[in-house]
Design a protein around this motif. Structure first.
Motif, PDB file in Angstrom:
ATOM      1  N   VAL A  72      18.053  37.609   5.024  1.00 34.69           N
ATOM      2  CA  VAL A  72      17.288  36.401   5.352  1.00 34.69           C
ATOM      3  C   VAL A  72      15.856  36.829   5.665  1.00 34.69           C
ATOM      4  O   VAL A  72      15.632  37.678   6.522  1.00 34.69           O
ATOM      5  CB  VAL A  72      17.899  35.679   6.582  1.00 34.69           C
ATOM      6  N   GLY A  73      14.888  36.229   4.950  1.00 41.66           N
ATOM      7  CA  GLY A  73      13.486  36.574   5.210  1.00 41.66           C
ATOM      8  C   GLY A  73      13.129  37.979   4.802  1.00 41.66           C
ATOM      9  O   GLY A  73      12.400  38.663   5.509  1.00 41.66           O
ATOM     10  N   ALA A  74      13.636  38.419   3.651  1.00 42.21           N
ATOM     11  CA  ALA A  74      13.355  39.785   3.194  1.00 42.21           C
ATOM     12  C   ALA A  74      12.063  39.821   2.389  1.00 42.21           C
ATOM     13  O   ALA A  74      11.826  38.974   1.526  1.00 42.21           O
ATOM     14  CB  ALA A  74      14.507  40.293   2.340  1.00 42.21           C
ATOM     15  N   GLY A  75      11.220  40.808   2.686  1.00 46.18           N
ATOM     16  CA  GLY A  75       9.960  40.954   1.955  1.00 46.18           C
ATOM     17  C   GLY A  75       9.678  42.407   1.644  1.00 46.18           C
ATOM     18  O   GLY A  75      10.606  43.211   1.440  1.00 46.18           O
ATOM     19  N   VAL A  76       8.413  42.759   1.656  1.00 50.21           N
ATOM     20  CA  VAL A  76       7.972  44.104   1.274  1.00 50.21           C
ATOM     21  C   VAL A  76       8.663  45.182   2.128  1.00 50.21           C
ATOM     22  O   VAL A  76       9.054  46.229   1.623  1.00 50.21           O
ATOM     23  CB  VAL A  76       6.435  44.204   1.431  1.00 50.21           C
ATOM     24  N   ASN A  97      13.679  34.462   0.790  1.00 51.48           N
ATOM     25  CA  ASN A  97      12.370  34.460   1.450  1.00 51.48           C
ATOM     26  C   ASN A  97      11.691  33.145   1.079  1.00 51.48           C
ATOM     27  O   ASN A  97      11.573  32.818  -0.107  1.00 51.48           O
ATOM     28  CB  ASN A  97      11.574  35.670   0.919  1.00 51.48           C
ATOM     29  N   LEU A  98      11.250  32.394   2.067  1.00 53.81           N
ATOM     30  CA  LEU A  98      10.662  31.076   1.781  1.00 53.81           C
ATOM     31  C   LEU A  98       9.214  31.157   1.312  1.00 53.81           C
ATOM     32  O   LEU A  98       8.645  30.151   0.904  1.00 53.81           O
ATOM     33  CB  LEU A  98      10.764  30.177   3.024  1.00 53.81           C
ATOM     34  N   ARG A  99       8.606  32.362   1.375  1.00 53.27           N
ATOM     35  CA  ARG A  99       7.215  32.482   0.918  1.00 53.27           C
ATOM     36  C   ARG A  99       7.209  32.721  -0.587  1.00 53.27           C
ATOM     37  O   ARG A  99       7.447  33.838  -1.052  1.00 53.27           O
ATOM     38  CB  ARG A  99       6.550  33.679   1.599  1.00 53.27           C
ATOM     39  N   ALA A 119      13.336  32.368  -3.654  1.00 53.62           N
ATOM     40  CA  ALA A 119      12.482  31.568  -2.758  1.00 53.62           C
ATOM     41  C   ALA A 119      13.231  30.301  -2.351  1.00 53.62           C
ATOM     42  O   ALA A 119      12.838  29.178  -2.679  1.00 53.62           O
ATOM     43  CB  ALA A 119      11.173  31.244  -3.461  1.00 53.62           C
ATOM     44  N   VAL A 120      14.343  30.513  -1.661  1.00 53.94           N
ATOM     45  CA  VAL A 120      15.256  29.431  -1.294  1.00 53.94           C
ATOM     46  C   VAL A 120      15.721  29.684   0.136  1.00 53.94           C
ATOM     47  O   VAL A 120      15.751  30.843   0.577  1.00 53.94           O
ATOM     48  CB  VAL A 120      16.498  29.442  -2.247  1.00 53.94           C
ATOM     49  N   ASP A 121      16.118  28.635   0.837  1.00 48.87           N
ATOM     50  CA  ASP A 121      16.675  28.772   2.186  1.00 48.87           C
ATOM     51  C   ASP A 121      17.961  29.608   2.120  1.00 48.87           C
ATOM     52  O   ASP A 121      18.896  29.275   1.395  1.00 48.87           O
ATOM     53  CB  ASP A 121      16.980  27.356   2.711  1.00 48.87           C
ATOM     54  N   GLU A 142       4.681  32.005  13.115  1.00 43.65           N
ATOM     55  CA  GLU A 142       4.192  30.967  12.190  1.00 43.65           C
ATOM     56  C   GLU A 142       5.177  29.810  12.116  1.00 43.65           C
ATOM     57  O   GLU A 142       4.808  28.650  12.117  1.00 43.65           O
ATOM     58  CB  GLU A 142       4.061  31.569  10.787  1.00 43.65           C
ATOM     59  N   ARG A 143       6.446  30.156  12.025  1.00 38.04           N
ATOM     60  CA  ARG A 143       7.468  29.114  11.865  1.00 38.04           C
ATOM     61  C   ARG A 143       7.882  28.523  13.220  1.00 38.04           C
ATOM     62  O   ARG A 143       8.211  27.350  13.311  1.00 38.04           O
ATOM     63  CB  ARG A 143       8.670  29.754  11.153  1.00 38.04           C
ATOM     64  N   PHE A 144       7.879  29.363  14.259  1.00 38.05           N
ATOM     65  CA  PHE A 144       8.339  28.907  15.584  1.00 38.05           C
ATOM     66  C   PHE A 144       7.266  29.177  16.641  1.00 38.05           C
ATOM     67  O   PHE A 144       7.455  29.988  17.546  1.00 38.05           O
ATOM     68  CB  PHE A 144       9.648  29.629  15.949  1.00 38.05           C
ATOM     69  N   LEU A 221       5.641  46.433   9.557  1.00 36.09           N
ATOM     70  CA  LEU A 221       4.796  45.251   9.390  1.00 36.09           C
ATOM     71  C   LEU A 221       4.726  44.390  10.639  1.00 36.09           C
ATOM     72  O   LEU A 221       3.704  44.313  11.296  1.00 36.09           O
ATOM     73  CB  LEU A 221       5.265  44.425   8.185  1.00 36.09           C
ATOM     74  N   VAL A 222       5.839  43.759  11.003  1.00 33.33           N
ATOM     75  CA  VAL A 222       5.822  42.916  12.205  1.00 33.33           C
ATOM     76  C   VAL A 222       5.848  43.802  13.456  1.00 33.33           C
ATOM     77  O   VAL A 222       5.251  43.477  14.478  1.00 33.33           O
ATOM     78  CB  VAL A 222       7.016  41.919  12.186  1.00 33.33           C
ATOM     79  N   GLY A 223       6.550  44.921  13.351  1.00 26.92           N
ATOM     80  CA  GLY A 223       6.573  45.879  14.465  1.00 26.92           C
ATOM     81  C   GLY A 223       7.739  45.700  15.418  1.00 26.92           C
ATOM     82  O   GLY A 223       7.842  46.436  16.401  1.00 26.92           O
TER      83      GLY A 223
END
Ligand SMILES: C[S@@+](CC[C@H](N)C(=O)[O-])C[C@H]1O[C@@H](n2cnc3c(N)ncnc32)[C@H](O)[C@@H]1O
Length: 235
Positions: A72-76, A97-99, A119-121, A142-144, A221-223
């Motif tokens: 869920v929410g996987a990116g680079v 990933n919703l982005r 790019a789906v929930d 950003e989302r919450f 990235l987010v840390g």
């Protein structure tokens, strides 16, 4: 395949480096930063590959061959873990990933590997998974924006809007419930030290035993530090 306990297999390492090399960082800049995207990726690309690979090595010891993972929410940042699962454990991975802009950049870079971001929930994913990866999703500012400061222990009693907070908490609980409901037991959850409370809450509610690993792993990235949670297994 005989593998080192501390490193990804040479083929995986080569492919991970190739994919990071192919990524369009110009397109990724605005996905991660309001400004200064080029400098951000210049600084983060190396740590992302290095720390991501370290987590992938640890994850490899915790997963069986041939299972299924829901990301869920996987990116680079998740590329090394995803590639390790596919290439070394012969597992099926479904990264969501919703982005849209990030997904459209990741997929062409991964063309040489059976790996496709959606790019789906993630709540719409079908079937059962024995591994759920949810890293820096439930505390995303950003989302919450109303819930995230509390997750990081930075809540402010003067400015907290309890109505907006409650609305976001409901969304977080619903997402956790939908995703955890897809986990085959015993299963594994990879999450962060900030998000683990939501997983624990779900387990308590369903009277399912869980064990949070004592070791934390840094992310680039987010840390938020990553931890592993065994679900449905008595410690
Ligand atoms: C702060 S980013 C974290 C990205 C990455 N995991 C990392 O640690 O660098 C949060 C990501 O979660 C994604 N996301 C949030 N809710 C989602 C959902 N229901 N399904 C799929 N992706 C979701 C967002 O689109 C975003 O890409």
């Amino acid at each position: 395949m005989k593998t080192s306990r501390t490193k990804l297999a040479p083929t995986t390492r080569r492919l991970v480096t190739e994919v990071y090399h192919r990524l369009d960082y110009g397109a990724l800049g605005p996905v991660y930063c309001y400004e200064g995207g080029d400098e951000f990726w210049l600084a983060k690309r190396g740590p992302c590959e290095r720390l991501g690979s370290r987590v992938a090595v640890v994850l490899r010891r915790k997963l069986r061959r041939g299972g299924r993972s829901l990301y869920v929410g996987a990116g680079v940042a998740e590329l090394p873990a995803l590639m390790m699962e596919v290439l070394e454990l012969d597992r099926t991975v479904e990264p969501y990933n919703l982005r849209r802009a990030e997904v459209s950049t990741l997929n062409p870079a991964c063309h040489s590997i059976p790996l496709a971001f959606r790019a789906v929930d993630a709540a719409k994913a079908k079937g059962r998974f024995d591994h759920l990866w949810m890293v820096s999703v439930l505390n995303d500012p950003e989302r919450f924006p109303n819930l995230s400061p509390l997750s990081y222990g930075r809540g402010d009693a003067l400015t907290l809007d309890p109505v907006k907070f409650e609305k976001e908490r409901r969304i977080v609980r619903a997402l956790v419930s939908l995703c955890m409901g897809k986990l085959a037991l015993p299963g594994l959850v990879t999450t962060t030290t900030e998000e683990v409370i939501w997983i624990a809450e779900w387990c308590h509610k369903h009277r399912i035993p869980y064990t949070v690993g004592k070791r934390y792993y840094p992310t680039a990235l987010v840390g938020d530090p990553i931890c592993f949670v065994q679900i449905g297994k008595k410690a």
